[in-house]
Scaffold this active site. Structure first.
Site, mmCIF file in Angstrom:
data_model
loop_
_atom_site.group_PDB
_atom_site.id
_atom_site.type_symbol
_atom_site.label_atom_id
_atom_site.label_comp_id
_atom_site.label_asym_id
_atom_site.label_seq_id
_atom_site.Cartn_x
_atom_site.Cartn_y
_atom_site.Cartn_z
ATOM 1 N N ASP A 253 38.350 65.734 45.012
ATOM 2 C CA ASP A 253 37.768 66.798 45.824
ATOM 3 C C ASP A 253 38.765 67.915 46.102
ATOM 4 O O ASP A 253 39.952 67.798 45.830
ATOM 5 C CB ASP A 253 37.220 66.231 47.147
ATOM 6 C CG ASP A 253 38.135 65.176 47.766
ATOM 7 O OD1 ASP A 253 39.358 65.271 47.561
ATOM 8 O OD2 ASP A 253 37.635 64.276 48.452
ATOM 9 N N ASN B 259 33.716 56.858 58.857
ATOM 10 C CA ASN B 259 32.257 56.720 58.783
ATOM 11 C C ASN B 259 31.822 56.136 57.439
ATOM 12 O O ASN B 259 30.644 56.142 57.112
ATOM 13 C CB ASN B 259 31.565 58.064 59.034
ATOM 14 C CG ASN B 259 31.953 59.131 58.011
ATOM 15 O OD1 ASN B 259 32.696 58.865 57.067
ATOM 16 N ND2 ASN B 259 31.441 60.345 58.198
ATOM 17 N N HIS C 79 32.769 57.231 54.420
ATOM 18 C CA HIS C 79 32.674 58.158 53.285
ATOM 19 C C HIS C 79 33.745 57.866 52.239
ATOM 20 O O HIS C 79 34.817 57.349 52.550
ATOM 21 C CB HIS C 79 32.690 59.624 53.743
ATOM 22 C CG HIS C 79 34.017 60.161 54.187
ATOM 23 N ND1 HIS C 79 34.181 60.827 55.379
ATOM 24 C CD2 HIS C 79 35.252 60.169 53.607
ATOM 25 C CE1 HIS C 79 35.449 61.209 55.498
ATOM 26 N NE2 HIS C 79 36.119 60.811 54.433
ATOM 27 N N GLU D 63 29.460 62.014 52.345
ATOM 28 C CA GLU D 63 29.219 61.601 53.721
ATOM 29 C C GLU D 63 28.019 60.659 53.803
ATOM 30 O O GLU D 63 27.249 60.541 52.846
ATOM 31 C CB GLU D 63 28.967 62.847 54.593
ATOM 32 C CG GLU D 63 30.116 63.854 54.607
ATOM 33 C CD GLU D 63 31.290 63.421 55.480
ATOM 34 O OE1 GLU D 63 31.246 62.307 56.039
ATOM 35 O OE2 GLU D 63 32.243 64.202 55.602
#
Length: 234
Positions: A62, A128, A130, A135
């Site tokens: 990313d 979370n 990810h 996400e």
């Protein structure tokens, strides 16, 4: 899923080095790389070692939208500082955070990932669940895409910036579908704040609400976790 429990992140980096060396020895040419605080000790160990990536290719997961490669907070800069300056690859690819057309950039990166099939993909995991910037709720079939970062991810990344307002709100990320095509996946998680995500990834149901849980469906995953990150596992 092979789980390697270590004392701490430093020891985790040493274990990850073994995985990278095994991959190179077995003929892996393309390495998928990650950024952030999780892989730092792994890159430290790679830099200190005699490993040679001069015939290898790297592709990164990313990159922030709107940051130039020379920006100190860009992932391109991070990779140079932590790995590439000391251990250059024959070719290294990241999404272009300054691309004018997001759709074209995602298409370009997907074509590149089709051309360079990833043999070993390094991942971290967000609190979370990810992976990359995929996400909760992300499609398991996803390709490279521009993603709006959740507030929890912006909060987590704000420690790297002077002000939270400076944290980019968008990023380009390899999709989960692409990540799952990698031959081998190496996921690292360190610290108590990752314990819930690790438990959900390994012991919970496979659900888009915990993107990393999809790794239960991959045939060759190595998970390196320290005692704190493993603390909630049965």
């Amino acid at each position: 899923m092979k789980i390697i429990k270590v004392k701490d992140q430093v020891e985790g980096g040493k274990e990850a080095l073994k995985v990278f060396k095994e991959a190179l020895d077995s003929g892996v040419k393309v390495f998928g790389l990650a950024t952030g605080s999780t892989p730092e000790t792994t890159y430290d160990e790679l830099v200190k070692s005699d490993i040679d990536f001069s015939n290898s290719i790297s592709v990164n997961l990313d990159e922030y939208v709107g940051l130039k490669p020379e920006d100190e907070q860009s992932y391109a800069y991070f990779m140079k500082e932590h790995l590439f300056n000391a251990k250059p690859f024959a070719k290294s690819f990241l999404p272009n955070g300054m691309a004018e057309d997001a759709d074209q950039e995602c298409e370009r990166y997907d074509k590149l990932l089709e051309e360079y099939h990833v043999g070993l993909q390094l991942l971290g995991i967000g609190r979370n669940g990810h992976i990359g910037f995929n996400e909760p709720g992300s499609s398991f079939d996803g390709k490279t895409h521009k993603v709006a970062l959740t507030q929890s991810t912006i909060n987590a990344n704000s420690r790297f910036f002077d002000n939270e307002e400076d944290v980019p709100k968008y990023a380009y990320s390899m999709g989960i579908g692409t990540i799952m095509k990698s031959d081998t996946i190496l996921l690292e998680a360190f610290g108590k704040n990752k314990a819930e995500a690790v438990k959900a990834m390994i012991e919970g149901p496979v659900t888009p609400e915990v993107p990393a849980s999809v790794l239960q469906n991959h045939p060759d995953v190595v998970v390196i976790i320290d005692e704190e990150a493993a603390s909630l596992l049965k």
